[in-house]
Design a protein around this motif. Structure first.
Motif, PDB file in Angstrom:
ATOM      1  N   LEU A 227       0.824  -1.209   0.000  1.00 15.86           N
ATOM      2  CA  LEU A 227       0.000   0.000   0.000  1.00 15.86           C
ATOM      3  C   LEU A 227       0.860   1.261   0.000  1.00 15.86           C
ATOM      4  N   LYS A 228       1.932   1.251   0.752  1.00 11.02           N
ATOM      5  CA  LYS A 228       2.836   2.394   0.757  1.00 11.02           C
ATOM      6  C   LYS A 228       3.474   2.578  -0.619  1.00 11.02           C
ATOM      7  N   GLN A 229       3.790   1.458  -1.279  1.00 14.33           N
ATOM      8  CA  GLN A 229       4.357   1.542  -2.618  1.00 14.33           C
ATOM      9  C   GLN A 229       3.325   2.101  -3.598  1.00 14.33           C
ATOM     10  N   GLN A 230       2.070   1.657  -3.463  1.00 17.20           N
ATOM     11  CA  GLN A 230       1.000   2.182  -4.317  1.00 17.20           C
ATOM     12  C   GLN A 230       0.831   3.687  -4.102  1.00 17.20           C
ATOM     13  N   ALA A 231       0.892   4.113  -2.853  1.00 12.08           N
ATOM     14  CA  ALA A 231       0.780   5.543  -2.554  1.00 12.08           C
ATOM     15  C   ALA A 231       1.938   6.324  -3.154  1.00 12.08           C
ATOM     16  N   GLN A 232       3.118   5.743  -3.099  1.00 11.74           N
ATOM     17  CA  GLN A 232       4.289   6.405  -3.677  1.00 11.74           C
ATOM     18  C   GLN A 232       4.186   6.472  -5.198  1.00 11.74           C
ATOM     19  N   ASP A 233       3.764   5.370  -5.804  1.00 16.67           N
ATOM     20  CA  ASP A 233       3.676   5.315  -7.270  1.00 16.67           C
ATOM     21  C   ASP A 233       2.652   6.300  -7.820  1.00 16.67           C
ATOM     22  N   THR A 234       1.659   6.639  -7.024  1.00 16.38           N
ATOM     23  CA  THR A 234       0.601   7.562  -7.469  1.00 16.38           C
ATOM     24  C   THR A 234       0.770   8.955  -6.860  1.00 16.38           C
ATOM     25  N   SER A 235       1.954   9.209  -6.309  1.00 19.48           N
ATOM     26  CA  SER A 235       2.292  10.545  -5.769  1.00 19.48           C
ATOM     27  C   SER A 235       1.317  10.998  -4.687  1.00 19.48           C
ATOM     28  N   LEU A 236       0.983  10.071  -3.779  1.00 18.38           N
ATOM     29  CA  LEU A 236       0.001  10.371  -2.739  1.00 18.38           C
ATOM     30  C   LEU A 236       0.597  10.463  -1.334  1.00 18.38           C
ATOM     31  N   LEU A 237       1.913  10.340  -1.213  1.00 20.74           N
ATOM     32  CA  LEU A 237       2.494  10.261   0.126  1.00 20.74           C
ATOM     33  C   LEU A 237       2.279  11.536   0.939  1.00 20.74           C
ATOM     34  N   ASP A 238       2.061  12.671   0.273  1.00 17.70           N
ATOM     35  CA  ASP A 238       1.776  13.908   1.013  1.00 17.70           C
ATOM     36  C   ASP A 238       0.332  13.958   1.498  1.00 17.70           C
ATOM     37  N   ASN A 239      -0.521  13.118   0.922  1.00 17.69           N
ATOM     38  CA  ASN A 239      -1.951  13.142   1.253  1.00 17.69           C
ATOM     39  C   ASN A 239      -2.432  11.906   2.002  1.00 17.69           C
ATOM     40  N   VAL A 240      -1.633  10.870   2.043  1.00 17.03           N
ATOM     41  CA  VAL A 240      -2.019   9.631   2.721  1.00 17.03           C
ATOM     42  C   VAL A 240      -0.971   9.315   3.777  1.00 17.03           C
ATOM     43  N   LYS A 241      -1.398   9.267   5.032  1.00 17.43           N
ATOM     44  CA  LYS A 241      -0.483   9.011   6.146  1.00 17.43           C
ATOM     45  C   LYS A 241      -0.791   7.641   6.749  1.00 17.43           C
ATOM     46  N   PHE A 242       0.210   6.791   6.817  1.00 17.14           N
ATOM     47  CA  PHE A 242       0.070   5.477   7.440  1.00 17.14           C
ATOM     48  C   PHE A 242       0.521   5.609   8.894  1.00 17.14           C
ATOM     49  N   LEU A 243      -0.430   5.531   9.811  1.00 15.99           N
ATOM     50  CA  LEU A 243      -0.139   5.801  11.224  1.00 15.99           C
ATOM     51  C   LEU A 243       0.160   4.549  12.028  1.00 15.99           C
ATOM     52  N   GLY A 244      -0.038   3.364  11.436  1.00 10.67           N
ATOM     53  CA  GLY A 244       0.198   2.139  12.190  1.00 10.67           C
ATOM     54  C   GLY A 244      -0.824   1.956  13.299  1.00 10.67           C
ATOM     55  N   LEU A 245      -0.451   1.193  14.314  1.00 15.53           N
ATOM     56  CA  LEU A 245      -1.339   0.996  15.463  1.00 15.53           C
ATOM     57  C   LEU A 245      -1.324   2.242  16.342  1.00 15.53           C
ATOM     58  N   ARG A 246      -2.497   2.586  16.853  1.00 17.20           N
ATOM     59  CA  ARG A 246      -2.617   3.784  17.676  1.00 17.20           C
ATOM     60  C   ARG A 246      -3.433   3.479  18.926  1.00 17.20           C
ATOM     61  N   THR A 247      -3.156   4.232  19.972  1.00 15.33           N
ATOM     62  CA  THR A 247      -3.963   4.143  21.192  1.00 15.33           C
ATOM     63  C   THR A 247      -4.895   5.345  21.326  1.00 15.33           C
ATOM     64  N   ASP A 248      -4.854   6.246  20.345  1.00 15.05           N
ATOM     65  CA  ASP A 248      -5.660   7.473  20.406  1.00 15.05           C
ATOM     66  C   ASP A 248      -6.751   7.468  19.337  1.00 15.05           C
ATOM     67  N   ILE A 249      -7.391   6.324  19.145  1.00 19.53           N
ATOM     68  CA  ILE A 249      -8.422   6.195  18.114  1.00 19.53           C
ATOM     69  C   ILE A 249      -9.590   7.156  18.379  1.00 19.53           C
ATOM     70  N   THR A 250     -10.016   7.245  19.617  1.00 20.69           N
ATOM     71  CA  THR A 250     -11.146   8.130  19.944  1.00 20.69           C
ATOM     72  C   THR A 250     -10.808   9.573  19.589  1.00 20.69           C
ATOM     73  N   GLU A 251      -9.614  10.010  19.941  1.00 19.54           N
ATOM     74  CA  GLU A 251      -9.210  11.385  19.656  1.00 19.54           C
ATOM     75  C   GLU A 251      -9.144  11.641  18.146  1.00 19.54           C
ATOM     76  N   LEU A 252      -8.604  10.683  17.407  1.00 15.81           N
ATOM     77  CA  LEU A 252      -8.507  10.838  15.956  1.00 15.81           C
ATOM     78  C   LEU A 252      -9.899  10.886  15.317  1.00 15.81           C
ATOM     79  N   MET A 253     -10.784  10.006  15.768  1.00 18.42           N
ATOM     80  CA  MET A 253     -12.151  10.013  15.247  1.00 18.42           C
ATOM     81  C   MET A 253     -12.856  11.336  15.553  1.00 18.42           C
ATOM     82  N   ALA A 254     -12.705  11.798  16.762  1.00 16.26           N
ATOM     83  CA  ALA A 254     -13.425  12.995  17.198  1.00 16.26           C
ATOM     84  C   ALA A 254     -13.008  14.234  16.425  1.00 16.26           C
ATOM     85  N   SER A 255     -11.815  14.222  15.860  1.00 14.64           N
ATOM     86  CA  SER A 255     -11.307  15.423  15.176  1.00 14.64           C
ATOM     87  C   SER A 255     -11.242  15.262  13.663  1.00 14.64           C
ATOM     88  N   ALA A 256     -11.735  14.115  13.141  1.00 13.18           N
ATOM     89  CA  ALA A 256     -11.790  13.918  11.692  1.00 13.18           C
ATOM     90  C   ALA A 256     -13.105  14.452  11.138  1.00 13.18           C
TER      91      ALA A 256
END
Length: 352
Positions: A227-256
């Motif tokens: 997926l990271k390679q696909q994002a790179q190949d389509t010039s999306l790395l500035d717009n798509v962030k891979f955050l991995g596992l997170r413990t702040d899911i509620t905070e991220l949801m609340a501010s999206a």
């Protein structure tokens, strides 16, 4: 035990269970340390790895373990079709109470071998389980062929805690990532069934329209490198962030601004209970059961055949005026309060 949908649901229940009366121990099938392992141990539970190269060997090892530990009188299996192997092992080890828990509404695999396995696993689950639980009616219909004599136990959350955290986190993404554009999140393991490739097509379409946006992809899995390679190949790395596992899911949801779920199939994902708890607008694949919509105007369904349609929908920037009080009432009346779910499950265990 890693941080994923069913695992998160289990931990929600475990935290709210009276552990003076009932203790959970967890069988896992990896020797790697999981995200929840330390908390499980701190709460008095055990994490017991059983390592095997195939399901048959795993079943035999599980049988031997249970034979050596007759103190386990209940086996509660959470791996959908694979429950068949684990409950067979428990039955042959002499365990009396065998619980199969349905979390999915379809298999999602179409090969001949997969179809044969699916049929065998469904028959075995229905025949061997002494008790049946499902996260929703469609999951019950899939795994058990009926809702009769099935305990429906919705994927519940700590409603009040999530609402409180959410209200204090509405600008969280802005603060953490300095992001003032359209903020979109996707939460789930990086597996084919989650359809992240489609999400990247949505990103391509938004970029083509020169939209200021970021898609935050939360989770890990075997497709991360591709997926990271696909994002790179389509010039999306500035717009798509891979955050991995997170413990702040509620905070991220609340501010999206939006969550997207273009999945090929789902059961009743706990992440959709969480998103509606924090008032996050969500666009969901039509392959996801309609019962995930709690009727509070926060979920829209779209087919997964046009990234253009998803981009159009995201740019509508829909807003919800529903109050926290209304959300809390809907969730509680629908059985999504984890304290009540834990009590219901404990009563079932204690009755055995």
């Amino acid at each position: 035990m890693d941080r994923a949908g069913a695992e998160t649901m289990l931990m929600n229940l475990y935290r709210h269970t009276d552990r003076n009366k009932i203790q959970f121990d967890f069988i896992t099938f990896t020797d790697e340390t999981g995200d929840y392992d330390a908390e499980i141990i701190a709460l008095g539970g055990k994490v017991i790895p059983i390592i095997a190269s195939n399901p048959i060997t795993r079943m035999l090892k599980l049988k031997k373990f249970l034979q050596r530990h007759p103190e386990y009188t209940i086996v509660h299996a959470h791996m959908s079709l694979s429950n068949a192997f684990h409950l067979l092992a428990a039955k042959n080890a002499g365990v009396k109470h065998l619980i199969s828990h349905a979390h999915s509404t379809k298999n999602g695999k179409r090969g001949i071998v997969e179809k044969i396995y699916e049929k065998w696993a469904l028959i075995t689950n229905r025949h061997i389980a002494t008790y049946k639980i499902a996260c929703g009616e469609l999951a019950a219909q899939y795994l058990f062929g009926t809702t009769r004599n099935v305990l429906l136990l919705p994927n519940a959350v700590d409603i009040q805690e999530m609402v409180t955290v959410a209200e204090n986190s509405r600008d969280y993404i802005n603060r953490e990532f300095s992001d003032n554009g359209l903020k979109i999140i996707q939460v789930g393991r990086l597996y084919k069934v989650k359809n992240h490739t489609f999400s990247l097509k949505i990103a391509e379409e938004l970029k083509k329209r020169q939209v200021n946006f970021t898609i935050y992809i939360i989770g890990q899995g075997p497709l991360e490198k591709d997926l990271k390679q696909q994002a790179q190949d389509t010039s999306l790395l500035d717009n798509v962030k891979f955050l991995g596992l997170r413990t702040d899911i509620t905070e991220l949801m609340a501010s999206a601004d939006y969550m997207i779920m273009p999945s090929l199939s789902e059961g009743f994902p706990v992440v959709l209970v969480e998103s509606q708890t924090v008032r996050l607008m969500t666009i969901v694949s039509k392959e996801v059961p309609a019962e995930v919509d709690l009727g509070i105007g926060l979920v829209d369904f779209l087919p997964i055949d046009s990234a253009v349609e998803w981009a159009d929908h995201l740019l509508e920037n829909k807003q919800s005026n529903i109050s926290n009080e209304e959300i809390i009432n809907v969730l509680k009346s629908g059985g999504f309060d984890v304290a009540l779910s834990a009590e219901k499950l404990a009563k079932m265990y204690m009755s055995l």
